[in-house]
Design an enzyme around this catalytic site. Structure first.
Site, mmCIF file in Angstrom:
data_model
loop_
_atom_site.group_PDB
_atom_site.id
_atom_site.type_symbol
_atom_site.label_atom_id
_atom_site.label_comp_id
_atom_site.label_asym_id
_atom_site.label_seq_id
_atom_site.Cartn_x
_atom_site.Cartn_y
_atom_site.Cartn_z
ATOM 1 C CE LYS A 10 -3.984 -2.212 2.261
ATOM 2 N NZ LYS A 10 -5.053 -2.031 3.295
ATOM 3 C CE1 TYR A 50 -9.468 -3.179 0.052
ATOM 4 C CE2 TYR A 50 -8.634 -1.293 -1.171
ATOM 5 C CZ TYR A 50 -8.413 -2.374 -0.330
ATOM 6 O OH TYR A 50 -7.149 -2.650 0.131
ATOM 7 C CG PHE A 58 -13.483 1.615 6.922
ATOM 8 C CD1 PHE A 58 -12.973 0.966 5.801
ATOM 9 C CD2 PHE A 58 -14.103 0.853 7.902
ATOM 10 C CE1 PHE A 58 -13.085 -0.398 5.643
ATOM 11 C CE2 PHE A 58 -14.220 -0.537 7.750
ATOM 12 C CZ PHE A 58 -13.707 -1.159 6.619
ATOM 13 N NE ARG A 86 -6.661 -13.818 6.099
ATOM 14 C CZ ARG A 86 -7.214 -12.617 5.902
ATOM 15 N NH1 ARG A 86 -7.031 -11.973 4.781
ATOM 16 N NH2 ARG A 86 -7.962 -12.082 6.842
ATOM 17 C CG ASN A 113 -3.658 -2.312 6.756
ATOM 18 O OD1 ASN A 113 -3.580 -1.897 5.595
ATOM 19 N ND2 ASN A 113 -4.545 -3.226 7.129
ATOM 20 C CG HIS A 116 -5.571 -6.371 0.077
ATOM 21 N ND1 HIS A 116 -6.730 -6.490 0.801
ATOM 22 C CD2 HIS A 116 -5.682 -7.237 -0.965
ATOM 23 C CE1 HIS A 116 -7.515 -7.384 0.200
ATOM 24 N NE2 HIS A 116 -6.908 -7.838 -0.873
ATOM 25 C CD GLU A 127 -8.793 -9.615 -3.246
ATOM 26 O OE1 GLU A 127 -9.627 -9.264 -2.394
ATOM 27 O OE2 GLU A 127 -7.627 -9.942 -2.955
HETATM 28 P P1 CMP Z 1 -7.554 -4.571 3.459
HETATM 29 O O1 CMP Z 1 -7.102 -5.978 3.682
HETATM 30 O O2 CMP Z 1 -6.898 -3.833 2.370
HETATM 31 O O3 CMP Z 1 -9.113 -4.569 3.219
HETATM 32 C C1 CMP Z 1 -9.971 -3.517 3.638
HETATM 33 C C2 CMP Z 1 -9.235 -2.467 4.361
HETATM 34 O O4 CMP Z 1 -10.017 -1.556 5.062
HETATM 35 C C3 CMP Z 1 -8.355 -3.090 5.424
HETATM 36 O O5 CMP Z 1 -7.279 -3.745 4.806
HETATM 37 C C4 CMP Z 1 -8.008 -1.889 6.290
HETATM 38 O O6 CMP Z 1 -6.792 -1.275 5.899
HETATM 39 C C5 CMP Z 1 -9.154 -0.948 6.003
HETATM 40 N N1 CMP Z 1 -9.868 -0.703 7.237
HETATM 41 C C6 CMP Z 1 -10.456 -1.604 8.034
HETATM 42 N N2 CMP Z 1 -11.009 -0.985 9.101
HETATM 43 C C7 CMP Z 1 -10.743 0.338 8.951
HETATM 44 C C8 CMP Z 1 -11.047 1.485 9.713
HETATM 45 N N3 CMP Z 1 -11.727 1.390 10.862
HETATM 46 N N4 CMP Z 1 -10.616 2.672 9.237
HETATM 47 C C9 CMP Z 1 -9.945 2.766 8.074
HETATM 48 N N5 CMP Z 1 -9.629 1.701 7.306
HETATM 49 C C10 CMP Z 1 -10.022 0.502 7.752
#
Ligand code: CMP
Length: 139
Positions: A10, A50, A58, A86, A113, A116, A127
């Site tokens: 990311k 997404y 969010f 994971r 984070n 993904h 995906e």
């Molecule tokens: P990802 O695996 O990319 O899939 C969905 C994403 O939503 C997840 O990782 C997080 O980075 C993001 N996400 C989940 N919860 C929150 C939140 N409370 N605020 C912002 N982003 C979120």
């Protein structure tokens, strides 16, 4: 069984020049990079990718973040690749991630984070298809 999974490095991680360190974690776990491309996602791509989260509070923040800089999209292959990826990523929220995981070491927050990864075989297949043509994947 040998599986394929889809991974995104990311914008928070590409900005901090962590691409190689993250790929090393995948490789050290036995995952092979069999397709890779660095892209600037468009808003349409991020919203489509997404779409399953579009009702979440969010969603807007997630899309804005995913288009805030370059990402590296990859197909990873290996024994139980979906679960293994994971494991290597750690929990979505870095506060809950185990020591040694990508998110524990590099993630800034639940949103920023760093990575993904697909959560199941069906989503992995979808995906991968969303971003890669068959001929771009060389196993
Ligand atoms: P990802 O695996 O990319 O899939 C969905 C994403 O939503 C997840 O990782 C997080 O980075 C993001 N996400 C989940 N919860 C929150 C939140 N409370 N605020 C912002 N982003 C979120």
């Amino acid at each position: 069984a040998i599986q394929r999974t889809f991974s995104i490095i990311k914008p928070d991680a590409t900005k901090r020049n962590l691409t190689g360190k993250i790929i090393s974690k995948f490789e050290d776990a036995g995952l092979r990079v069999i397709a890779s491309r660095r892209i600037q996602m468009t808003r349409e791509q991020a919203e489509g990718f997404y779409a399953v989260h579009k009702e979440r509070p969010f969603f807007g923040e997630l899309v804005d973040f995913m288009i805030s800089g370059p990402v590296v999209i990859q197909v990873l292959e290996g024994e139980d690749a979906i679960a293994k990826n994971r494991e290597v990523m750690g929990a979505t929220n870095p506060e809950n991630a185990d020591a040694g995981t990508i998110r524990k070491e590099f993630a800034l927050s639940v949103g920023e984070n760093s990575v993904h990864g697909s959560d199941a075989p069906e989503t992995a297949a979808e995906e991968i298809k969303f971003f890669f043509k068959d001929e771009e994947i060389v196993g």
